[in-house]
Scaffold this motif. Sequence first.
Motif, mmCIF file in Angstrom:
data_model
loop_
_atom_site.group_PDB
_atom_site.id
_atom_site.type_symbol
_atom_site.label_atom_id
_atom_site.label_comp_id
_atom_site.label_asym_id
_atom_site.label_seq_id
_atom_site.Cartn_x
_atom_site.Cartn_y
_atom_site.Cartn_z
ATOM 1 N N VAL A 1 0.836 -1.204 0.000
ATOM 2 C CA VAL A 1 0.000 0.000 0.000
ATOM 3 C C VAL A 1 0.870 1.253 0.000
ATOM 4 C CG1 VAL A 1 -1.684 1.336 1.320
ATOM 5 C CG2 VAL A 1 -1.956 -1.133 1.092
ATOM 6 N N GLY A 2 1.922 1.249 0.824
ATOM 7 C CA GLY A 2 2.813 2.403 0.883
ATOM 8 C C GLY A 2 3.505 2.669 -0.446
ATOM 9 N N VAL B 1 0.969 4.260 -2.845
ATOM 10 C CA VAL B 1 0.675 5.648 -2.469
ATOM 11 C C VAL B 1 1.839 6.563 -2.820
ATOM 12 C CG1 VAL B 1 0.283 7.189 -0.508
ATOM 13 C CG2 VAL B 1 -0.989 5.050 -0.674
ATOM 14 N N ASP C 1 1.883 6.866 -6.792
ATOM 15 C CA ASP C 1 0.785 7.559 -7.465
ATOM 16 C C ASP C 1 0.240 8.754 -6.683
ATOM 17 O OD1 ASP C 1 1.024 5.555 -9.339
ATOM 18 O OD2 ASP C 1 -0.600 4.345 -8.491
ATOM 19 N N GLY C 2 0.573 8.859 -5.395
ATOM 20 C CA GLY C 2 -0.073 9.867 -4.568
ATOM 21 C C GLY C 2 -1.337 9.285 -3.976
ATOM 22 N N ILE C 3 -1.719 9.745 -2.794
ATOM 23 C CA ILE C 3 -2.853 9.135 -2.100
ATOM 24 C C ILE C 3 -4.171 9.335 -2.849
ATOM 25 C CG2 ILE C 3 -3.237 11.175 -0.631
ATOM 26 C CD1 ILE C 3 -4.018 9.173 1.609
ATOM 27 N N THR C 4 -4.355 10.524 -3.472
ATOM 28 C CA THR C 4 -5.607 10.785 -4.191
ATOM 29 C C THR C 4 -5.733 9.909 -5.417
ATOM 30 O OG1 THR C 4 -5.623 13.080 -3.422
ATOM 31 C CG2 THR C 4 -6.996 12.543 -5.323
ATOM 32 N N ALA D 1 -4.133 7.134 -6.076
ATOM 33 C CA ALA D 1 -4.195 5.727 -5.695
ATOM 34 C C ALA D 1 -5.614 5.343 -5.289
ATOM 35 C CB ALA D 1 -3.221 5.454 -4.546
ATOM 36 N N ALA D 2 -6.260 6.215 -4.491
ATOM 37 C CA ALA D 2 -7.626 5.937 -4.061
ATOM 38 C C ALA D 2 -8.585 5.932 -5.242
ATOM 39 C CB ALA D 2 -8.064 6.967 -3.019
#
Length: 524
Positions: free
Chosen positions: A70-71, A74, A77-80, A82-83
């Motif tokens: 997961v890390g 993230v 791609d960046g958290i946004t 990735a989500a």
Amino acid sequence: MTDATAPRPRRDDAPSGREAIRRQVRAGFRRALGLTTLGTLLPGAGLTQTRSKRLGWAVLALFLLTGVVVGYVVLRDGITNAALSLVARPSLLQGVAVGFVAIGILWCGSIILTAVQSRPTRLDRTRTRTLAALTTVLVFLVAGSTFKVAEYTFITTDTVNQVFGTTSLGSKQAGSGVNVTTEGDDPWANQPRVNILLLGSDAGADRTGIRTDSMIVASIDTKTGRTALISMPRNLLYAPLAPNSPLRARYPSGHFGAPEPTCAQNRPGEKGQCMLTNLYVEAENYAKDHPGAYPAGSVPGRQEIRGAVQEILGLQMNQMVIVDLYGFQQLIDAMGGLDVNVKLSANGTPLTIGGQHDASGRVFGVKGYFEPGRQHLDGYHALWYARTRAADDDTHRQMRQRCVVQAIVQQVNPASMVSRYPEIAKILKQRIYTDIEAQSLPAFVQLVERVQKAKITSVALTSSQGVYSSDPDYALVRKLVQKAIAPPKPAATPSTTPSTSKPSSTKTRTPSTPSPTTTPYEQC
């Protein structure tokens, strides 16, 4: 020679057998509390110090490996992004939800097993109950958190499937869609401009049919984020129909409502009711009377309004978003409201909340009045600020609507809306339609960020621009639109010739908050 039966002298610093046991129990109790807490913070870690250490190491390795994966995603791609990349794949998202449930069960099981196996054998009743209570609280915290995440994931899956589904046939035929690429850093590299049609419908339980009372096109330069908000007058007459429109059978002129006598919106003896706002319901009624006129699976109202707007503006509508009145109000409340510079009417009077005109022009049904000035509006008042026209006219209502849309774009904060996510998802499913596909969501988030940092201009198709709703010059409209979306001219190079004028001694004053009585109505 000493007597073997004589008692041995007792040393003061040597603990008795009972005291040693008590100390051992206290140390074991503290150890059990610590390991159980550790197993809550780091799944499996507490279990590694018990006789089930192999199981503990396996659980710990599984969670650490999951965290590393997961890390990595993230960080890459960046958290946004990735989500949103996950959200764009409903089947994968559903698998993640099931995974969260399994993780929650495994995590809770490891906490309970850690407490059981680390508990001292001679623990008294009070300490036993304390350890059990702590374990119960920790299990509830973990179970509640993981199952809440799983619930949100299932809600997201359902919402994405309903709202961001496959583009409808009507939209496909109108030439919609965007050319989003997954290669390179810029998903919009192959799409220089995106045009989004925003429709506010008056659909509701107390209304028959749908009228598109609010029609705004957001034309966005994908490189810079520079945006032109183009308001479509609701009362435009003789709107040009799309070349493939089935309504051309009723209106052979190619314009909605021409010839006038055939306009289905007219009552006997009335004319001029075939306004652009009526086109949606006209198409729906025509489809009922003429089965097979529109492709199976299409929505006639959406197809016709999209095609007509494209013909009016000379722009291809890439995407469409439709929200009904109550849905708009709910979304503004979910945002926490809007900061808006509330204006007076064009006549210099306070704007009305509610109200309409009777046959003689008298206003009735007013529920209240807006106080002018910058203020925070909830959903109800933001909706009425965008809708009211009893105190002036449609032209100035269009300007207010553009200001409200601009405020939404500039003030929306996705992070602050997470706490109301289930409510927002419900609004999206029940009150909003869009043909933006789930796969394009990460790209659109990037586009919104560019828009928030760029200049937003307004385009008013009003009489002051030479556009008259009763007899519109559509060639002029298209010329005005092209002028509005044209790239700004480069700033002139400043002259190096020294100025001979004397510097002014007058100090520049910092402007205060714009007054609703002095700010031009075109400005927000």
